[in-house]
Enzyme design. Structure first.
Site, PDB file in Angstrom:
ATOM      1  N   GLU A 129     -26.616 -83.222-108.607  1.00  0.00           N
ATOM      2  CA  GLU A 129     -27.553 -84.190-108.928  1.00  0.00           C
ATOM      3  C   GLU A 129     -27.822 -83.576-109.705  1.00  0.00           C
ATOM      4  O   GLU A 129     -28.467 -84.884-110.994  1.00  0.00           O
ATOM      5  CB  GLU A 129     -28.450 -83.810-107.300  1.00  0.00           C
ATOM      6  CG  GLU A 129     -29.483 -83.797-107.587  1.00  0.00           C
ATOM      7  CD  GLU A 129     -31.517 -83.656-107.841  1.00  0.00           C
ATOM      8  OE1 GLU A 129     -31.551 -82.949-108.021  1.00  0.00           O
ATOM      9  OE2 GLU A 129     -31.599 -82.241-106.624  1.00  0.00           O
ATOM     10  N   GLU A 137     -33.197 -70.822-110.710  1.00  0.00           N
ATOM     11  CA  GLU A 137     -34.132 -71.910-109.943  1.00  0.00           C
ATOM     12  C   GLU A 137     -33.885 -70.851-108.267  1.00  0.00           C
ATOM     13  O   GLU A 137     -34.583 -70.614-107.898  1.00  0.00           O
ATOM     14  CB  GLU A 137     -33.440 -73.022-109.290  1.00  0.00           C
ATOM     15  CG  GLU A 137     -34.610 -74.318-110.460  1.00  0.00           C
ATOM     16  CD  GLU A 137     -33.273 -75.659-109.827  1.00  0.00           C
ATOM     17  OE1 GLU A 137     -33.183 -75.964-109.429  1.00  0.00           O
ATOM     18  OE2 GLU A 137     -34.111 -76.361-110.901  1.00  0.00           O
ATOM     19  N   HIS A 141     -26.077 -79.801-104.618  1.00  0.00           N
ATOM     20  CA  HIS A 141     -26.983 -80.039-105.782  1.00  0.00           C
ATOM     21  C   HIS A 141     -27.351 -79.694-106.860  1.00  0.00           C
ATOM     22  O   HIS A 141     -27.954 -80.730-107.902  1.00  0.00           O
ATOM     23  CB  HIS A 141     -28.332 -78.334-105.242  1.00  0.00           C
ATOM     24  CG  HIS A 141     -29.953 -78.080-106.034  1.00  0.00           C
ATOM     25  ND1 HIS A 141     -29.760 -76.562-106.346  1.00  0.00           N
ATOM     26  CD2 HIS A 141     -30.208 -79.002-106.529  1.00  0.00           C
ATOM     27  CE1 HIS A 141     -30.839 -76.976-106.880  1.00  0.00           C
ATOM     28  NE2 HIS A 141     -31.111 -77.714-107.415  1.00  0.00           N
TER      29      HIS A 141
END
Length: 808
Positions: free
Chosen positions: A56, A134, A53
Site C-alpha cells: 500500500e 511506524e 501494508h
C-alpha cells in the site's frame, strides 16, 4: 445494465469484473472516489507479515508516467483535497476527495498507480524505514498494545492474533523470495475482478458511470480470487470471553450475524438515556464510558467488542458488570423492536443525508443494505437466543425517540403572535418582543456569503470571560452536554467545543433544520447543567499520538493568557455567565431558520457583545511551549503567523503553503526520513493565519527535527524560483462559495470575523490569490525566515537552543 434501486444510486458490474457503486448527490460541492481491493493483511503468506501494508505504501511512490510530485497525493493536496489509504484484515482501501474540476485527473492518477507501480528496490528500502518507524511508534502506543492484549482470548491460530504491521525484520527487501512474494501478491489481487470502485459527487449517474468506465479501461483484468477462510475465532464451543485491566473491561462475543444486525444492536447498547445499560452502570459509578462495536467481520465470522471504561468503583466489579450486560441483553431480546426499527431507520437515513462525498463513497464500498430487514432481525434474535439468557431481573427501559430526528411540526406564520394575520405584523415589534423579553443580539452575525438553498448550515458561538478558568471547568461543562451532543449528531448536526484561556467556543454544523431546537436545548443546559453529569468523574481522554497532543494544545498556547487560572464550581455558574460576553456567526441558513436561531439565541447566557480580540503579538520572537506527552518520540509543531492580519499577507501565505506542502513532505518524510508523521499547511487560530509545520520521529531528536525544518525554510527562495506555475488559479478556485463544503466555508468566514475582515472576505481572498506574483511569494518566504510574525514552537521537550524563549 441494471436499473437503479434509487434515482440517485446505481450498482453495476463492468465487463472486466470491476464492481462499481455510483452516488449522485446534487447537494455535494466535491467529488470522491474509494477503491477497495479484496485483499488485506490476513491474505499475506505467513512468512512475510506486513507485506500488504508495505505494498500500500509503495503504490504512492510514483510511476513512470506520474513522478511522486505529480502523483495522486501531491495532485490532490495541490487542489485542496484529502487522500489516504488503509490496509485492514481482508481489504485495502485507497480514497480521495477533490473539487469537481480535478476529479477526472485524480482518478487517472489513482488508476495509474494501481496498475503501473515502479516497485524499485531503492524505493522499497526507503519506505521500509518508514514502516520501521511506524512499528516503533505502534509498539510504544498503549492503546495499540492494549488492543493486541485484548485479542489474546481468541484461538491462537486465528490471524487476528498475529502481527501484520511490518518492520525491518519481517520485510527482507533484498531477498529474492520476498520480492517474488511481493509481486505474486500484487499480481494476484490487484486486478479488476478483485476491486470495487465507489464514486460520489454532484454529477449525474451517467457522468459518473462514464468516469468509472474510463477508469476501468486501464486496469489489469482478472477474475475474483477467493480469499482463504480463516479458522474459528475461538476454540471448541467457546463463543465469548472477557478481558479486564485496571481501566477497561471488554466483553467479546463471536457470532455469525450480518453487519446490519450488529450495528442495530450496538446503537441501542451505546445509548446513554436513563433506563439503559450505560445509565445504570454510570449511576453505580462502575463505568464512565461504554462503546459497543464490530471489531472484525469476514466470511461468516464476526467479533463484537463491548468496551467498558471503568470508573472509580468499577475495577472490582467485572462479574457484576457482565451480569448486568446479559440482563440488559435479555430485556432487549424480548422487546418489541417495531418502534426501535422506525427510529433506527430515521437515524440511518439522516446519516446518509449528511454524509460528504468521501463518506458516501467509502460507505458504499461496505455494500450494506439501506434498511434493517426482517431477515436481519431474525439473525439478531438467533444470536441473542444462542446466548441462553436468563429472564431480566431489572426494569430496563428503551431510550425515548430522539426529538431532533422527528419530522418538524407545522410552523405558524413566522413573526406573528397566535391569532394574528399578516395585517397585524407591525404589532410584533412591541407586543411580542416585549412579552417575550427579547434582547437585541447585536453580536450575532448572519452571513449571506454562502448559498441558503441547501440543507446545511453552521453556527459559531464564542464566550469571553473576565478571567480564565481552570480547564477542568470547561471540560465538565462540555461533559454535561454529552447527551445533547449525541442526539444532535444522530440528527445530522455536529457539536464541538474548544477552550483556550478565558474563551470558550462552540461550533454547530450540519443540517440546519434541527439547529434551532438544538440551540434551545443548549441554552437551557448551559444555565442549568445536569447536576449528576457535572458531579460524575470525567472520562479518561482517549490516547493520542504525540503530534495530535501538540495540535490539541496549540490553540491554548496561542491564546497568550498568563497563568493564574481560578477554579470554579457548579454553584459559581450564575456568576460566570453574568460576567461573560459572547459573539457569534451563522452561515448558510435560510430566512426562516435565521429567525428561529435569533429567537433561541436570545436565551443564551451572558451578554451579546462584539468582542475586540487580537492575538498576542510577538514579532521577531521565537517562543517555545513545552507540552508533556506519553510518547517517547520527539514531536514538534512550528507555527509561523503572517506578519500582519491583512488579506494581502494571508493570500501570499496561503499560496506559499500551497507551494511548500508537497516538497516539505517529500524532503523530510521520503528523502531525509526524519519522521513518519510529517505535514505542513495553513492554520488559522482565533483569526490569526500562519504556516504550520509538524514532525514526529522515533529516531531524530527535537534539535535535529528543528534543524531540518529550518534548513528547508532557508531553501524556499530556490524552490519558488523553480516553480513554473505556483498554482494561483488552482488555489483561488478552492475559495469559491460554490466549491467549498459548507462546514469548511463557515470556518473560513468565522476566522475572518475574528480577524475583523469584511463580509466579502471570500471574494477578496480569491482575487488576491489570483493576482499573487512570484515577488509576493519571495517576500512571504523572506518574512517567514526572518520570523517577521514570530515563530511559536510547541514540542514535547525543552528548548533546544538559547534562541528560543520559554513561553510563560
Amino acid at each position: 445494465m441494471p436499473a437503479p434501486a434509487h434515482p440517485h444510486f446505481l450498482h453495476l458490474t463492468l465487463a472486466n469484473g470491476l464492481q462499481v457503486f455510483l452516488h449522485h448527490a446534487p447537494r455535494l460541492k466535491r467529488c470522491a472516489a474509494a477503491l477497495r481491493v479484496a485483499a488485506g493483511s490476513h491474505d499475506v503468506p505467513l512468512a512475510w507479515p506486513g507485506l500488504a501494508h508495505f505494498l500500500e505504501h509503495l503504490l504512492f511512490l510514483g510511476t513512470e508516467r506520474f513522478a511522486t510530485n505529480q502523483g495522486l497525493m501531491a495532485y490532490v493536496q495541490r487542489h485542496g483535497g484529502q487522500v489516504n489509504a488503509s490496509t485492514r484484515e481482508r481489504t485495502t482501501d485507497f480514497f480521495f476527495e477533490v473539487p469537481t474540476s480535478a476529479f477526472s485527473a485524480a482518478l487517472e492518477r489513482l488508476g495509474d498507480m494501481l496498475t503501473h507501480p515502479r516497485l524499485a528496490l531503492d524505493d522499497q528500502m526507503r519506505e521500509r524505514e518508514v514502516l520501521q518507524a511506524e512499528f516503533i511508534a505502534w509498539s510504544q502506543d498503549a492503546q495499540a498494545q492494549h488492543q493486541r492484549t485484548v485479542l489474546e482470548g481468541l484461538a491462537a491460530n486465528h490471524p487476528l492474533r498475529g502481527f501484520h504491521a511490518g518492520n525491518r525484520d519481517s520485510l527482507p527487501v533484498p531477498r529474492e523470495d520476498f520480492q517474488q512474494a511481493l509481486h505474486d501478491f500484487y499480481e494476484g489481487f490487484y486486478q479488476s475482478g478483485q476491486m470495487t470502485l465507489s464514486l460520489a459527487g454532484p454529477q449525474s449517474l451517467e457522468a459518473l458511470q462514464a468516469l468509472a468506465e474510463q477508469f476501468s479501461v486501464g486496469l489489469r483484468s482478472g477474475p475474483l480470487r477467493p480469499q482463504e477462510t480463516p479458522p474459528a475465532l475461538m476454540n471448541g464451543d467457546k463463543s465469548s470471553f472477557q478481558y479486564a485491566d485496571t481501566q477497561h473491561l471488554h466483553q467479546l462475543i463471536a457470532c455469525n450475524a450480518p453487519r446490519e444486525a450488529l450495528d442495530f444492536l450496538c446503537t441501542w447498547l451505546n445509548a446513554s438515556a436513563p433506563g439503559g445499560l450505560f445509565a445504570e452502570l454510570k449511576a453505580r459509578q462502575w463505568v464512565t464510558a461504554l462503546e459497543a462495536k464490530v471489531l472484525y467481520q469476514f466470511s461468516g465470522q464476526a467479533l463484537l467488542d463491548i468496551d467498558f471504561t471503568l470508573g472509580a468503583n468499577g475495577a472490582q466489579q467485572a462479574t457484576q458488570i457482565e451480569a448486568l450486560l446479559y440482563d440488559w441483553l435479555s430485556f432487549f431480546t424480548h422487546c418489541d423492536w417495531r418502534a426501535l426499527r422506525t427510529e433506527y431507520q430515521r437515524l440511518v437515513s439522516r446519516q446518509q443525508q449528511i454524509r460528504g462525498a468521501l463518506a458516501l463513497a467509502r460507505h458504499a464500498t461496505e455494500n450494506l443494505a439501506p434498511q434493517l430487514s426482517d431477515q436481519h432481525c431474525h439473525a439478531l434474535k438467533a444470536l441473542l437466543n444462542a446466548l441462553h439468557l436468563a429472564p431480566a431481573t431489572i426494569s430496563w427501559q428503551l431510550p425515548p425517540d430522539n426529538p431532533f430526528l422527528q419530522p418538524p411540526a407545522r410552523a405558524e406564520r413566522t413573526g406573528l403572535i397566535r391569532g394574528q394575520t399578516s395585517a397585524h405584523r407591525g404589532l410584533r415589534t412591541f407586543a411580542q418582543d416585549r412579552s417575550r423579553g427579547r434582547r437585541e443580539l447585536t453580536a450575532l452575525t448572519f452571513s449571506h456569503a454562502l448559498p441558503d438553498d441547501i440543507d446545511e448550515g453552521a453556527l459559531y458561538l464564542r464566550w469571553q470571560l473576565d478571567s480564565p478558568l481552570q480547564t477542568d471547568f470547561f471540560l465538565r461543562l462540555a461533559h454535561t452536554l454529552g447527551p445533547l451532543r449525541e442526539n444532535a449528531r444522530q440528527a445530522g448536526v455536529d457539536l464541538s467545543f474548544e477552550a483556550s484561556g478565558n474563551a470558550w467556543q462552540l461550533k454547530m454544523s450540519g443540517l440546519h433544520e434541527p439547529m434551532p431546537a438544538i440551540l434551545e436545548q443548549l441554552a437551557r443546559s448551559l444555565v442549568q447543567p445536569d447536576e449528576q453529569l457535572w458531579q460524575t468523574a470525567l472520562p479518561r481522554p482517549a490516547p493520542m499520538i504525540a503530534l495530535r497532543e501538540l495540535l490539541k494544545a496549540l490553540p491554548v498556547c496561542c491564546a497568550g493568557v498568563q497563568p493564574g487560572m481560578t477554579a470554579a464550581h457548579l454553584g459559581d455558574l450564575p456568576g460566570v455567565w453574568s460576567n461573560a460576553r459572547w459573539q457569534g456567526l451563522a452561515a448558510g441558513l435560510p430566512t426562516a431558520c435565521e429567525q428561529a436561531i435569533r429567537h433561541a439565541a436570545a436565551r443564551l447566557p451572558g451578554q451579546s457583545a462584539t468582542l475586540d480580540e487580537h492575538p498576542p503579538s510577538f514579532h521577531g520572537q521565537h517562543l517555545w511551549h513545552e507540552v508533556s506527552t506519553d510518547s517517547s518520540d520527539a514531536a514538534l509543531l512550528l507555527f509561523c503567523p503572517a506578519p500582519t492580519p491583512s488579506l494581502a499577507d494571508e493570500a501570499a501565505w496561503r499560496l506559499l503553503a500551497h507551494v511548500v506542502q508537497a516538497p516539505f513532505y517529500q524532503r523530510l518524510r521520503v528523502e531525509q526520513q526524519v519522521g513518519y508523521a510529517v505535514f505542513s499547511g495553513i492554520r488559522q487560530i482565533n483569526g490569526q493565519t500562519g504556516l504550520l509545520f509538524g514532525v514526529q520521529s522515533p529516531s531524530v531528536a527535537l534539535e535535529g527535527i528543528l534543524e531540518q525544518v529550518q534548513t528547508f525554510l532557508t531553501q524556499l527562495p530556490d524552490l519558488i524560483d523553480t516553480q513554473e506555475d505556483p498554482g494561483c488559479l488552482a488555489l483561488a478556485e478552492q475559495f469559491s462559495p460554490q466549491a467549498l463544503p459548507t462546514a469548511q466555508a463557515a470556518e473560513l468566514l468565522w476566522q475572518a470575523q475574528l480577524a475583523s475582515h469584511r463580509s466579502d472576505y471570500l471574494e477578496q481572498l480569491q482575487q488576491l490569490i489570483k493576482t499573487c506574483s512570484r515577488e509576493d511569494l519571495l517576500n512571504a518566504a523572506q518574512s517567514l525566515n526572518q520570523a517577521a510574525g514570530g515563530w511559536r514552537c510547541v514540542a514535547n521537550g525543552a528548548p533546544v537552543t538559547g534562541a528560543w524563549l520559554p513561553a510563560g
